[in-house]
Write a protein that holds these residues in place. Structure first.
Motif, PDB file in Angstrom:
ATOM      1  N   GLY A 129      86.147 -26.223  37.182  1.00 22.85           N
ATOM      2  CA  GLY A 129      87.078 -25.546  36.287  1.00 22.85           C
ATOM      3  C   GLY A 129      87.057 -24.037  36.402  1.00 22.85           C
ATOM      4  O   GLY A 129      87.650 -23.345  35.577  1.00 22.85           O
ATOM      5  N   ARG A 130      86.340 -23.509  37.373  1.00 21.61           N
ATOM      6  CA  ARG A 130      86.259 -22.059  37.538  1.00 21.61           C
ATOM      7  C   ARG A 130      86.927 -21.638  38.852  1.00 21.61           C
ATOM      8  O   ARG A 130      87.100 -22.454  39.752  1.00 21.61           O
ATOM      9  CB  ARG A 130      84.806 -21.554  37.573  1.00 21.61           C
ATOM     10  N   ILE A 131      87.251 -20.339  38.939  1.00 19.54           N
ATOM     11  CA  ILE A 131      87.747 -19.797  40.204  1.00 19.54           C
ATOM     12  C   ILE A 131      86.577 -19.140  40.925  1.00 19.54           C
ATOM     13  O   ILE A 131      85.959 -18.211  40.395  1.00 19.54           O
ATOM     14  CB  ILE A 131      88.863 -18.761  39.982  1.00 19.54           C
ATOM     15  N   THR A 132      86.248 -19.654  42.098  1.00 17.21           N
ATOM     16  CA  THR A 132      85.203 -19.057  42.919  1.00 17.21           C
ATOM     17  C   THR A 132      85.878 -18.372  44.094  1.00 17.21           C
ATOM     18  O   THR A 132      86.663 -19.011  44.811  1.00 17.21           O
ATOM     19  CB  THR A 132      84.243 -20.140  43.436  1.00 17.21           C
ATOM     20  N   VAL A 133      85.593 -17.086  44.268  1.00 19.10           N
ATOM     21  CA  VAL A 133      86.251 -16.358  45.346  1.00 19.10           C
ATOM     22  C   VAL A 133      85.252 -16.086  46.466  1.00 19.10           C
ATOM     23  O   VAL A 133      84.138 -15.633  46.218  1.00 19.10           O
ATOM     24  CB  VAL A 133      86.846 -15.029  44.843  1.00 19.10           C
ATOM     25  N   PHE A 134      85.675 -16.416  47.709  1.00 17.90           N
ATOM     26  CA  PHE A 134      84.901 -16.050  48.900  1.00 17.90           C
ATOM     27  C   PHE A 134      85.541 -14.781  49.452  1.00 17.90           C
ATOM     28  O   PHE A 134      86.731 -14.768  49.767  1.00 17.90           O
ATOM     29  CB  PHE A 134      84.976 -17.128  49.978  1.00 17.90           C
ATOM     30  N   VAL A 135      84.739 -13.716  49.585  1.00 12.05           N
ATOM     31  CA  VAL A 135      85.302 -12.469  50.074  1.00 12.05           C
ATOM     32  C   VAL A 135      84.379 -11.898  51.137  1.00 12.05           C
ATOM     33  O   VAL A 135      83.166 -12.152  51.124  1.00 12.05           O
ATOM     34  CB  VAL A 135      85.528 -11.478  48.901  1.00 12.05           C
ATOM     35  N   GLY A 136      84.954 -11.133  52.054  1.00  8.66           N
ATOM     36  CA  GLY A 136      84.148 -10.532  53.106  1.00  8.66           C
ATOM     37  C   GLY A 136      85.043 -10.045  54.226  1.00  8.66           C
ATOM     38  O   GLY A 136      86.241 -10.341  54.240  1.00  8.66           O
ATOM     39  N   PRO A 137      84.466  -9.309  55.180  1.00  9.33           N
ATOM     40  CA  PRO A 137      85.263  -8.817  56.310  1.00  9.33           C
ATOM     41  C   PRO A 137      85.646  -9.977  57.224  1.00  9.33           C
ATOM     42  O   PRO A 137      85.127 -11.082  57.076  1.00  9.33           O
ATOM     43  CB  PRO A 137      84.309  -7.862  57.025  1.00  9.33           C
ATOM     44  N   SER A 138      86.558  -9.744  58.187  1.00 10.82           N
ATOM     45  CA  SER A 138      86.956 -10.838  59.066  1.00 10.82           C
ATOM     46  C   SER A 138      85.757 -11.241  59.919  1.00 10.82           C
ATOM     47  O   SER A 138      84.930 -10.413  60.288  1.00 10.82           O
ATOM     48  CB  SER A 138      88.136 -10.422  59.940  1.00 10.82           C
ATOM     49  N   GLY A 139      85.660 -12.531  60.191  1.00  9.09           N
ATOM     50  CA  GLY A 139      84.541 -13.041  60.967  1.00  9.09           C
ATOM     51  C   GLY A 139      83.301 -13.313  60.134  1.00  9.09           C
ATOM     52  O   GLY A 139      82.219 -13.509  60.676  1.00  9.09           O
ATOM     53  N   CYS A 140      83.459 -13.335  58.804  1.00 12.86           N
ATOM     54  CA  CYS A 140      82.286 -13.539  57.946  1.00 12.86           C
ATOM     55  C   CYS A 140      82.113 -15.000  57.583  1.00 12.86           C
ATOM     56  O   CYS A 140      81.156 -15.359  56.901  1.00 12.86           O
ATOM     57  CB  CYS A 140      82.381 -12.690  56.686  1.00 12.86           C
ATOM     58  N   GLY A 141      83.046 -15.860  58.030  1.00 19.79           N
ATOM     59  CA  GLY A 141      82.871 -17.285  57.775  1.00 19.79           C
ATOM     60  C   GLY A 141      83.440 -17.761  56.460  1.00 19.79           C
ATOM     61  O   GLY A 141      83.259 -18.920  56.087  1.00 19.79           O
ATOM     62  N   LYS A 142      84.180 -16.900  55.757  1.00 17.63           N
ATOM     63  CA  LYS A 142      84.693 -17.324  54.452  1.00 17.63           C
ATOM     64  C   LYS A 142      85.753 -18.422  54.589  1.00 17.63           C
ATOM     65  O   LYS A 142      85.729 -19.406  53.858  1.00 17.63           O
ATOM     66  CB  LYS A 142      85.250 -16.118  53.673  1.00 17.63           C
ATOM     67  N   THR A 143      86.665 -18.254  55.568  1.00 19.92           N
ATOM     68  CA  THR A 143      87.695 -19.269  55.762  1.00 19.92           C
ATOM     69  C   THR A 143      87.086 -20.556  56.328  1.00 19.92           C
ATOM     70  O   THR A 143      87.450 -21.654  55.915  1.00 19.92           O
ATOM     71  CB  THR A 143      88.797 -18.732  56.696  1.00 19.92           C
ATOM     72  N   THR A 144      86.139 -20.403  57.250  1.00 19.46           N
ATOM     73  CA  THR A 144      85.462 -21.581  57.796  1.00 19.46           C
ATOM     74  C   THR A 144      84.795 -22.369  56.670  1.00 19.46           C
ATOM     75  O   THR A 144      84.897 -23.595  56.608  1.00 19.46           O
ATOM     76  CB  THR A 144      84.421 -21.149  58.840  1.00 19.46           C
TER      77      THR A 144
END
Lengths: 363, 218, 239
Positions: free
Chosen positions: A28-43
């Motif tokens: 029920g929460r919003i968890t945000v993955f943030v970081g520069p490109s190539g940091c694995g957030k999208t992976t």
């Protein structure tokens, strides 16, 4: 709830995209993955619906290891929104939104009715239902993308940089819309962005990744801004973090001072700043008594006010900004209806901040 | 190879004839297509009319065109002009669209900059738009060249010369070697002309090469 | 000389070697060739486009076709296989496959990767992604490839009269043999008309089958309102 347990992803070319990630994204929460490109957030995000398989470790969604589930079935229960919207260009908007219900075997009428419902929920008029994606603006396309992800009412929503391709004004309204939706729906959202301001604005918790797929810090946004774990997070969070951190400090207990108000047409006091209000006590602007010299207040003489400090939903940042942006030096405090309650000075805010720190707040 | 060795002189003659049929249409076609393409790029109506007309002409089978042109031109059926005009028509039909697309792809900022500096429309076309359109036009010309070289052979069915003769002669006298060698020669000729045009295009656009090397080292 | 007298003489329209019969033959060759070519090229092109393996072969075959002299191919195969229907048919199929293959390959390949990603991410399986997303989006280029192939086949089938095939090309070859120019003209006009009509019919079919969402909508703004190319390779003609 989504649980990453020692998740590692190495690509065939040897690069490590995600390195032993341990993280729990709260239900029920919003968890945000943030970081520069190539940091694995999208992976990391794409491993949750098995668009990418981890090299080692496991991911649990609501207690079930996703490796044990059929990928297609799993994905139908997880909303998925991507940056380029990925709308089907050959299908109408309503059919785009109805995609997952149709995959789940709903009949066409029910799926379409649900789709129209969803379109209204995300702020799209039903007239757009028969249009095709190419006929919509970028912001509208992203709304359709969100509606499509929500169509089968999945408990989990994955959003991969959904707003980064639209212009800043539209982005802000989409972000506000998402927060409004979330307050109604309470989904478990994982949201990927490279924009720290977006992360801080949307996230209940923010995970900052560094290059090489290492989790640098995982905290509430206020903590992130006030106590960055290391130099990397500090520099990534960026300038003015102290000031921005005030957004996450409640202004409860901030003393609100008096303010002299006057209506248009009434005589304005000389030598002082006076707040001009309408019949409902809503602020119109400031009257500068030094230059006007005591005549009646003319609507043309008003000096525009600064930002308003809404006591209901206020943070110390809003209060301080109201004080700093006001021509009189006193910020205008208003209630939920926008009626003037009083005024605050920058020194009041700083004193409240010092008190909060003494009380142990993470500021 | 016996047949080839015994007929070297014939092969040389047919090759020269083949080039004589296929190369002039390319040059003439290009010269006609440039102004037409410019026109097609200028007005919406011009574009609709010219592109559709080109598409229509392109649809007509080559053998039919070879037979029908004498009526239009008032020539004898085996006059080489028929083949040259037919191939010119195909080249123009293909290149009008290419030229129009190539011109449309020239960045508007560059065109605007040229206009702002005081280029007259004609000067701007010749000095700015056309050079920038060269790579795409040359690509179209290469396609037209390869098609033309291949198409000339069809004329042999009704008695024209060129390497197609090797097909009709080889078929009638049952010499598979002659046919095979003919096919190889046509392919080789097409490949050679294609390569020459490629080099020609590179020489004409040195800036494009600069960009390529800059891109590869970046 | 009356060039068009032959064409409008009713005596030439009926009978086993009349215009009507030749037209049916020509259409028959074209349909048969296309059927075989489509059955081979669409699945193959879709697979290559979907998997990304062997794309250079497709591009190479489409380019090579342009240089290949169709007459040479026809007489060569007629020599090897014989001058019945089979030899010319093999030649026609060889010529028809590359445009359809290239169109299908390019069409599937050009589908926005984000669209495919979204389809998979929403839980579509491989078959559904191909049939419901990739192929519908590739349709403009697939039909474009078929249009090129049809023109190629109509044109080459005419030339195939030289190796004793029937169809409208017969009037050109037979007319030539007896110096009957009006008959040659009649054949040529009929073939040209057939090609034009066939192309128009396919263009109409394209409009009918392709989703309006894949066409540009003038006057409405949209960041991706780019006109879809009508054909994969408008220049793939060599006959």
């Amino acid at each position: 709830m989504i649980e990453f347990r020692a998740v590692t992803k190495r690509f065939p070319d040897g690069t490590t995209a995600v390195d032993r990630l341990d993280l729990v994204a709260g239900a029920g929460r919003i968890t945000v993955f943030v970081g520069p490109s190539g940091c694995g957030k999208t992976t990391s995000l794409r491993m949750v619906n098995r668009m990418i398989e981890p090299t080692s470790g496991s991911i649990l969604v609501d207690g079930t290891d996703i490796a044990s589930r059929d990928p297609a079935q799993l994905r139908r229960g997880i909303g998925y929104v991507i940056q380029q919207s990925g709308l089907f260009p050959h299908r109408t908007i309503v059919d785009n939104v109805a995609t997952v219900p149709m995959l789940l075997g709903w009949n066409k009428r029910r799926a379409r009715a649900r789709a129209v419902e969803l379109m209204e929920l995300v702020g799209l008029t039903p007239e757009l239902a028969k249009r095709y994606p190419a006929q919509l603006s970028g912001g509208q396309q992203q709304r359709v993308g969100v509606a499509r992800a929500l169509a089968a009412d999945p408990p989990v929503l994955l959003m991969d940089e959904p707003f980064s391709a639209v212009d800043p004004v539209v982005r802000t309204s989409l972000q506000d819309e998402l927060l409004r939706l979330q307050s109604e729906l309470g989904k478990t959202v994982v949201f990927v962005t490279h924009d720290i301001d977006e992360a801080v604005k949307l996230g209940d918790k923010v995970a900052v990744f560094r290059t090489g797929g290492v989790l640098a810090q995982y905290d509430e946004p206020g903590v992130l801004l006030s106590r960055p774990a290391d130099g990397f997070v500090d520099s990534f969070v960026g300038r003015d973090r102290g000031y921005r951190g005030l957004s996450f400090v409640s202004s409860d207990g901030l003393p609100i001072g008096e303010v002299v108000t006057v209506r248009v047409g009434q005589p304005g006091p000389a030598e002082v700043w006076t707040l001009v209000v309408d019949e409902e006590r809503r602020p119109l602007g400031w009257f500068d008594g030094r230059s006007a010299g005591g005549g009646p207040v003319d609507a043309d003489d008003l000096v525009p006010g600064g930002s308003l400090y809404d006591t209901g939903s206020g943070s110390l940042r809003a209060a301080l900004d109201a004080a700093l942006s006001s021509p009189s030096g006193r910020g205008v405090a208003v209630d939920d209806e926008g009626r003037v309650l009083g005024s605050i000075g920058a020194d009041d805010v700083l004193r409240a901040l010092a008190d909060a720190r003494r009380a142990g707040a993470a500021v | 190879m016996n047949w080839v060795l015994a007929n070297l002189e014939l092969i040389r003659e047919l090759t020269v004839q083949h080039l004589g049929f296929s190369l002039p249409p390319l040059l003439i076609g290009l010269l006609i297509a440039l102004p037409l393409g410019w026109l097609a790029n200028r007005t919406r109506t011009g574009r609709t009319v010219l592109i559709n007309l080109a598409g229509l002409l392109f649809t007509i089978p080559s053998l039919a065109l070879f037979v029908l042109l004498p009526i239009v031109l008032g020539t004898q059926i085996l006059n080489p002009v028929n083949v040259i005009v037919a191939l010119t028509i195909y080249t123009v039909a293909l290149l009008v669209r290419t030229v129009a697309d190539a011109l449309a792809a020239v960045p508007q900022v560059v065109v605007n900059a040229a206009t702002a500096m005081g280029f007259s429309p004609l000067r701007r076309f010749l000095a700015v738009e056309l050079p920038m359109a060269v790579p795409v036009i040359v690509a179209g010309l290469r396609v037209a060249a390869v098609s033309a070289i291949s198409l000339v052979t069809v004329g042999s069915v009704i008695g024209f010369g060129g390497l197609g003769r090797m097909f009709t002669d080889g078929f009638q006298r049952d010499i598979p070697q002659e046919i095979t060698v003919g096919i190889v020669l046509v392919l080789a000729l097409a490949l050679a002309v294609d390569g020459l045009l490629l080099v020609f295009g590179r020489v004409l656009t040195p800036w494009a090469r600069l960009r390529e090397t800059a891109g590869s080292t970046a | 000389m009356n060039y068009f007298g032959w064409l409008f003489d009713p005596a030439h329209w009926s009978g086993p070697q009349g215009i009507a019969a030749r037209l049916v033959e020509h259409l028959g060759y074209t349909a048969l060739t296309l059927l075989i070519a489509i059955a081979v090229a669409i699945p193959l092109g879709a697979w290559i486009g979907h998997s990304g393996r062997g794309g250079f072969l497709v591009v190479g075959s489409a380019n090579g076709l342009r240089a290949l002299p169709t007459l040479g191919l026809l007489v060569l195969l007629a020599g090897f296989i014989g001058i019945g229907l089979l030899g010319p048919l093999v030649a026609l199929v060889i010529l028809a496959i590359p445009p359809v293959l290239a169109g299908t390959y390019a069409g599937v390949r050009n589908v926005d990767p984000a669209v495919v990603d979204a389809a998979v991410g929403m839980g579509m399986r491989g078959r559904a992604v191909l049939l419901r997303v990739e192929l519908p989006n590739a349709l403009p280029l697939i039909i474009g490839g078929i249009r090129s192939a049809v023109l190629q086949v109509i044109s080459t089938a005419t030339i195939a009269a030289y190796v004793a095939l029937g169809g409208l090309g017969r009037f050109i070859i037979d007319g030539l043999a007896v110096r009957d120019y009006p008959q040659m003209i009649a054949g040529s006009i009929l073939v040209a008309l057939l090609a034009i009509v066939a192309d128009l019919v396919l263009a109409g079919l394209q409009k009918l089958l392709v989703s309006p969402g894949l066409r540009a909508v003038p006057g409405r703004r949209g960041p991706r309102a780019v006109p879809a190319p009508k054909t994969a390779d408008p220049a793939a003609r060599a006959a």
